[in-house]
Write an enzyme that holds these catalytic residues in place. Sequence first.
Site, PDB file in Angstrom:
ATOM      1  N   ARG C 633      25.902  36.958   0.832  1.00  0.00           N
ATOM      2  CA  ARG C 633      24.747  37.618   0.238  1.00  0.00           C
ATOM      3  C   ARG C 633      24.010  38.397   1.322  1.00  0.00           C
ATOM      4  O   ARG C 633      23.760  37.875   2.413  1.00  0.00           O
ATOM      5  CB  ARG C 633      23.822  36.571  -0.365  1.00  0.00           C
ATOM      6  CG  ARG C 633      22.674  37.180  -1.134  1.00  0.00           C
ATOM      7  CD  ARG C 633      22.029  36.140  -2.002  1.00  0.00           C
ATOM      8  NE  ARG C 633      20.941  36.696  -2.785  1.00  0.00           N
ATOM      9  CZ  ARG C 633      20.028  35.951  -3.374  1.00  0.00           C
ATOM     10  NH1 ARG C 633      20.082  34.636  -3.260  1.00  0.00           N
ATOM     11  NH2 ARG C 633      19.070  36.508  -4.084  1.00  0.00           N
ATOM     12  N   LYS C 638      18.988  46.940   4.867  1.00  0.00           N
ATOM     13  CA  LYS C 638      18.557  47.855   5.931  1.00  0.00           C
ATOM     14  C   LYS C 638      18.814  47.245   7.306  1.00  0.00           C
ATOM     15  O   LYS C 638      19.454  47.843   8.167  1.00  0.00           O
ATOM     16  CB  LYS C 638      17.060  48.150   5.751  1.00  0.00           C
ATOM     17  CG  LYS C 638      16.526  49.287   6.562  1.00  0.00           C
ATOM     18  CD  LYS C 638      15.091  49.575   6.119  1.00  0.00           C
ATOM     19  CE  LYS C 638      14.631  50.933   6.599  1.00  0.00           C
ATOM     20  NZ  LYS C 638      13.385  51.345   5.941  1.00  0.00           N
ATOM     21  N   LYS C 706      26.460  34.651   4.843  1.00  0.00           N
ATOM     22  CA  LYS C 706      27.433  34.418   5.918  1.00  0.00           C
ATOM     23  C   LYS C 706      26.827  34.943   7.214  1.00  0.00           C
ATOM     24  O   LYS C 706      25.990  34.247   7.804  1.00  0.00           O
ATOM     25  CB  LYS C 706      28.783  35.025   5.556  1.00  0.00           C
ATOM     26  CG  LYS C 706      29.431  34.251   4.377  1.00  0.00           C
ATOM     27  CD  LYS C 706      30.628  34.965   3.771  1.00  0.00           C
ATOM     28  CE  LYS C 706      31.943  34.389   4.214  1.00  0.00           C
ATOM     29  NZ  LYS C 706      33.093  34.975   3.498  1.00  0.00           N
ATOM     30  N   VAL C 708      26.123  38.690   9.962  1.00  0.00           N
ATOM     31  CA  VAL C 708      26.426  40.082  10.315  1.00  0.00           C
ATOM     32  C   VAL C 708      26.329  40.359  11.813  1.00  0.00           C
ATOM     33  O   VAL C 708      26.519  41.480  12.242  1.00  0.00           O
ATOM     34  CB  VAL C 708      25.491  41.064   9.567  1.00  0.00           C
ATOM     35  CG1 VAL C 708      25.777  41.042   8.080  1.00  0.00           C
ATOM     36  CG2 VAL C 708      24.027  40.770   9.848  1.00  0.00           C
ATOM     37  N   GLU C 710      28.096  39.470  14.577  1.00  0.00           N
ATOM     38  CA  GLU C 710      29.250  39.772  15.423  1.00  0.00           C
ATOM     39  C   GLU C 710      30.330  40.580  14.723  1.00  0.00           C
ATOM     40  O   GLU C 710      31.049  41.344  15.356  1.00  0.00           O
ATOM     41  CB  GLU C 710      29.921  38.492  15.952  1.00  0.00           C
ATOM     42  CG  GLU C 710      29.089  37.238  15.902  1.00  0.00           C
ATOM     43  CD  GLU C 710      28.327  36.948  17.178  1.00  0.00           C
ATOM     44  OE1 GLU C 710      28.709  37.451  18.227  1.00  0.00           O
ATOM     45  OE2 GLU C 710      27.332  36.211  17.093  1.00  0.00           O
TER      46      GLU C 710
END
Lengths: 293, 171, 762
Positions: C633, C638, C706, C708, C710
């Site tokens: 999700r 942005k 989850k 973002v 790496e």
Amino acid sequence: MRQNVLRPGLLVDINDLPLNRVEDLPEGGLRIGALARMSDVAQAAGVVQRFPVISQALLLGASAQLRNMASMGGNLCQRVRCSYFRDATSPCNKRDPGSGCAALDGFNRGHAILGTSDKCIATHPSDVAVALVAMDAVVHTRGPADDRAIPIEEFFLLPGDTPEREHPLEHGELIVAIEVPATPTARLSIYLKFRDRESYEFALVSVAAAVRIQDGAIADVRLALGGVGTKPWRARRAEASLVGKLAGEASFAEAAGQELAAAKPRPLNAFKVELAQRAIIRALMTLTNGDTR
Amino acid sequence: MDGEIAALPAERGPSAQAVTLTINGEPRPLRIEPRVSLLDALREHLGLTGSKKGCDQGTCGACTVWVDGRRALACLTLAVTCEGHEVTTIEGLSAGGELHPMQAAFIDKDAFQCGYCTPGQIMSAVALLDEGHAADDGQIREWMSGNICRCAAYPNIRAAIRAVRDAAGGE
Amino acid sequence: MSGVIGQAVSRIDGPAKVTGSAHYSGEIALPGLAYAEIVGARVASGRITSIDTAQAEDAEGVAGILTHLNMPKVNNVPLLPSLIGGPAPGETFFPMQDDVVHYAGQPVAIVVADGLEQAQHAATLVQISYAETPSITTIDQGRADAYEPEKIFGGLMPAQTRRGNVEDGFAAADLLIDAPFRFAANHHNPIEALTTTAVWDGDQLTLYDSCQGIKAVQLTVAALLGLSPSKIRVLTRYVGGAFGAKAMVWPHVTLTALAAQYVRRPVRLALPRGQMFTSCGHREEQEQHIELGATSDGKLTAIRHHKISITSPFDDWAEPAFGVASQLYACPGFEGVHRLVRGNTMTPTFTRGPGEAVGVFTLECAMDELASELGIDPIELRLRNITDVDPNTGHPWSSYGLRECFERGARRFGWAGRNPQPRSERHGNWLIGTGMATAGYPIAFFMHTQRARAHLYADGTAIVQTATQEFGTGTSTVMTQVAADGLGIGLRDVRFEFGDTDLPNAGSPVGSNGAMMVSAAVHNAATAVRDQLITLAVSDSQSPLHGADPAGVVVAGGRMTLAGDANTGETYSSLMQRHIMSDAEAIGSWDPPPLDTPHGLLTFGAQFARVAVDADLGIIRVRHMVGAFAPGRVLNPKTARSQLMGGMLWGMSQALLEGTHMDTRHGRWANASLGDYLVPVNADAPDVDVELIEVEDHVTGPLGVKGVGEIGQVGAAAAIANAVYHATGYRVRELPIAVEHLLAHLPSGPASAAAGAQPDLT
């Protein structure tokens, strides 16, 4: 100073001396005040129109902020970017004469292949000096005794056995102006700079080039290299090879080969021998074909 | 101005000296050693920490301020040499609590992440428009390359600059 | 459920950051502050034979100098990654406990003075003599003594990964790919240097520290100094970039505390840029060797993937290279082995995309080679090998989305119709190439209980608190959204408070876990307050909601209503005023699923790049990048896009610019500055398109987040390297790819360097 490389006891702020003008000389040359800022010189109409190579070299140097700050005289006198010179720790004949040169067998990917000695292989970092060397500029100085006019090629000293001595200025002698003599060749001139990063980096190799072609043959050519020499490198062998030849890739390649025949690479910067030749060819092809990147 | 300069003592230091800087339009007297950079004078002596120290050697642009309206690196400028000159920092950019359009555009376009290089980016970006170096993306990219953003917000920084340029009617 | 989750909200810390009023760790005004400067060892190995501080002590303004001769002894603390939630020193070695030098730059003295310039100057006056002994600082120097450790990554991961039988797999293969790669060391170089300010008040210590985890700083300094954590408070709101450099707690933090204790004044230490190369770890120099076996229709049969890297004298640290590489494809045989060389460097550490950014690079370059050899489109080759279950365990993915990543990324990029022939496109002097790669990054459930506190006032505004910090990920914005959503109030009615170890516990956001774990605790705290008030309302005979099923009540704008009947309800305020409640409060906590949860746990993505290579000069410029990612999700598209974009540009930088080079003679990094260690500038950064593919995940916390942080980087460098091959027809097996690797493999040498020369399709 910040890196503890230089430890002056006295600093003199010369920034308010009236030496910041860029003048067009009547016969077509330029007189650039020693304190004129790189950004101002780069956009002066006389420089842009008469000497595009100088304007381009300036704009490809450093960053916008640094160009606003850096003076032309300071640019000529800037110290090398060799990390061993700047680390204030390693042996360095420039910083500490007689201590040795850590770059000879060190990480020397960015170092010079022309004009080197077994005492120093540091690359001269300036871009605009390369263009000025190509244009036969003259450095005007004022010393305690008298004024001097030093042809720019003589202003930059090869390291030889005395790498600590980079220019012939005497104690108390100050650059007041740089004069660039008029030459019709300069109008067809270019500065190309090649580097790993797209901007804000010193050159792996750069080329200042100008040619005048008459009846298909090269009547006059100016060629100087940055990023590969211990001083801004006037490519006189290549120039000599080119004059009178037909402009074309074959003659450019031959000239480039002759210039770089004198190169003394180290293992990590050996690629510059090939890169510099290709850069010379690119610059001359671009000038003579109207080919732009 | 020449008269003012001439009135200053000829030789000062190495100990701390009385120096008056003009920062964001205000005279700011302080006592500093001549070796103090403009950046450290701002950050450590005047409490103006908006100008950031990233490298302290002219290789990152985080300390970008304006000296007499032109962008410059405060880390490579000795504070004492700024006497008689106008220094503008990020704290002086927006008048009366209103964000400068460039500051608002940086927020709107998400032109930063950690925010540490951001004051320098903004001081460069506003100067860039004044200089007339934002005609196209190619120009913006080159003329903004003196400000490193390690978070790599570069495409969004360009978007913010375009937005302010276009809102002002282009160049 | 106000719908504020998923909105592209602008950063709430934006105004502070764009006006320069956001205070970072080195910007806290303190009376009596003194400045510290570390003196680093000049040699990489040996002993200090003499140390003379007399001249430095006499220098103007000097308040005190610590060396190994007068430094207090600290406790030994084992190295454990900070995501575990305990003490997390970056290396088990602590400097200035004796006269031994293990690596160049190791702190050997710390000088404190009234002024910054005075400290800097006095540090140059400390006279130190060394008895230098031979050092090992590269893999080549130590290769003969390489060993296979039992565990790596702070003892957290096994050094070997195996499944099936690789020999059988290779025997069944029609085609073998054998590809060795070399990788230069990398340094994170956040623009804000690591900075610590230490203030003692009696036996209470306050630290302002530029870090990725204030709790980790508190616990580490407490463990090293033998103090109770309750005596230590860490205050850090804004951090100027981290990228792994600030994930562990490095010795300078505790040294600053000790220096402040010694001079009995607040002390600030900001590492100079040069010391950033020897103070906070790095991505280790490494080599990887991959062998693929595949059938002629492109099915992988075996992967053998070996890594050798250099670590410190004291810790078996290697970033784990085969997590994702062993999981992306349904290959029956896999063998991954880490080998180590002990050398005279500090302990390496997390660097963005730790391990996977390099391991996946290797795999995905080899996959590109396989696609070329087989004449199969690179995406098609991947589609033939991807798997709906984790091939290591057979468990289904907690959520997937990789096929959609390929599909949408390819469409956005314009992959269809690509001419697979290398050197098939040329514009003027530029050879144009395109490449792609798969991306993946693990979801790690190593953290302990996460907590947050939600505090709702009777006027309908709230304060939500947890002990995290903002280093550019957008956590302060996103957690405000999560809190507003959970409470059912407006964004402007929430103040998210963070940056103080006195607040409820949050772990160090490392390994892309920040959004998942912190949002889980914040959500649970916010909904706990909401549920308290709903419960009160439905049991209150004066409430319009009296007797309603609590599960059928929704809250928006601070008003509780029946789902589907917005007219029946009342505000929090009216309920609370009626009950003479000034506030309501709850602690929310979240524990991750067990480590053996029966799910495959990866975030997936696909990377695409278009590059231009100068046909004569070998200069490489990236023209366009597209990444498609399925990060569960998306809390704020942005900020998520920005982080992914930044990661992708890190991948570009990994491919083309970043490398720290060791001068082996004295074991010192040879390019330790931002002038010599190249990171991208604006002109290097192409336009980057990010596609977000939302996948539902019911395993990774209550919101299905989850990560973002790496995954934007993973695979990006491979896509670029594959594009360089496509442009030039030559595979460079070294990062960063540089001019000198390509020069001999370009279409034209000096004799035929003309623009427009015919490409030589070999």
